[in-house]
Write a protein that holds these residues in place. Structure first.
Motif, PDB file in Angstrom:
ATOM      1  N   SER A 147       0.827  -1.205   0.000  1.00  0.00           N
ATOM      2  CA  SER A 147       0.000   0.000   0.000  1.00  0.00           C
ATOM      3  C   SER A 147       0.868   1.265   0.000  1.00  0.00           C
ATOM      4  O   SER A 147       2.063   1.223   0.305  1.00  0.00           O
ATOM      5  N   GLU A 148       0.246   2.384  -0.325  1.00  0.00           N
ATOM      6  CA  GLU A 148       0.980   3.651  -0.287  1.00  0.00           C
ATOM      7  C   GLU A 148       1.437   3.963   1.133  1.00  0.00           C
ATOM      8  O   GLU A 148       2.514   4.525   1.329  1.00  0.00           O
ATOM      9  N   LYS A 149       0.639   3.582   2.133  1.00  0.00           N
ATOM     10  CA  LYS A 149       1.048   3.795   3.533  1.00  0.00           C
ATOM     11  C   LYS A 149       2.340   3.028   3.823  1.00  0.00           C
ATOM     12  O   LYS A 149       3.245   3.552   4.464  1.00  0.00           O
ATOM     13  N   ASP A 150       2.412   1.795   3.366  1.00  0.00           N
ATOM     14  CA  ASP A 150       3.629   1.002   3.571  1.00  0.00           C
ATOM     15  C   ASP A 150       4.816   1.645   2.862  1.00  0.00           C
ATOM     16  O   ASP A 150       5.915   1.698   3.405  1.00  0.00           O
ATOM     17  N   THR A 194      -1.171   1.740  10.705  1.00  0.00           N
ATOM     18  CA  THR A 194      -0.582   0.611   9.997  1.00  0.00           C
ATOM     19  C   THR A 194       0.441  -0.076  10.896  1.00  0.00           C
ATOM     20  O   THR A 194       1.313   0.582  11.458  1.00  0.00           O
TER      21      THR A 194
END
Length: 113
Positions: A2-5, A38
């Protein structure tokens, strides 16, 4: 991933840019992962980056920054990377270089707003 990761991995790249991951930087990345809601393991990410990119942090930075497409996520990543860079009370030349490279990659509009 994901973009968060990708944001969190980019923060780890920032922390590693001065060739050491110190406790203040690790704590800051953990705080950021909570802000992003997250689960993230900083040490595991550092090992992953070193193995995958053979200690080439420019390549790692390019990879993770290239996987962040949403403008709001780029702005968050910029702010979070700045927080990691200043978390230990000193800003090193390699950390400044990291931010300059991000600005070149994403453009001024991400940094000037």
């Amino acid at each position: 991933m994901s973009e968060k990761d990708n944001i969190l991995y980019l923060c780890v790249c920032m922390a590693l840019s001065d060739h050491k991951l110190d406790n203040d930087e690790t704590a800051e990345i953990i705080k950021i992962s909570k802000k992003l809601d997250t689960e993230f393991h900083v040490q595991d990410a550092a090992v992953h980056i070193n193995k995958k990119f053979k200690d080439d942090l420019d390549m790692a930075q390019d990879f993770y920054s290239g996987n962040i497409n949403e403008i709001e996520n780029k702005k968050k990543a910029k702010e979070f990377c700045k927080e990691v860079a200043t978390s230990n009370g000193e800003l090193k030349d390699k950390e400044i270089r990291f931010m300059v490279r991000l600005k070149k990659t994403w453009g001024r509009h991400i940094f000037d707003s």
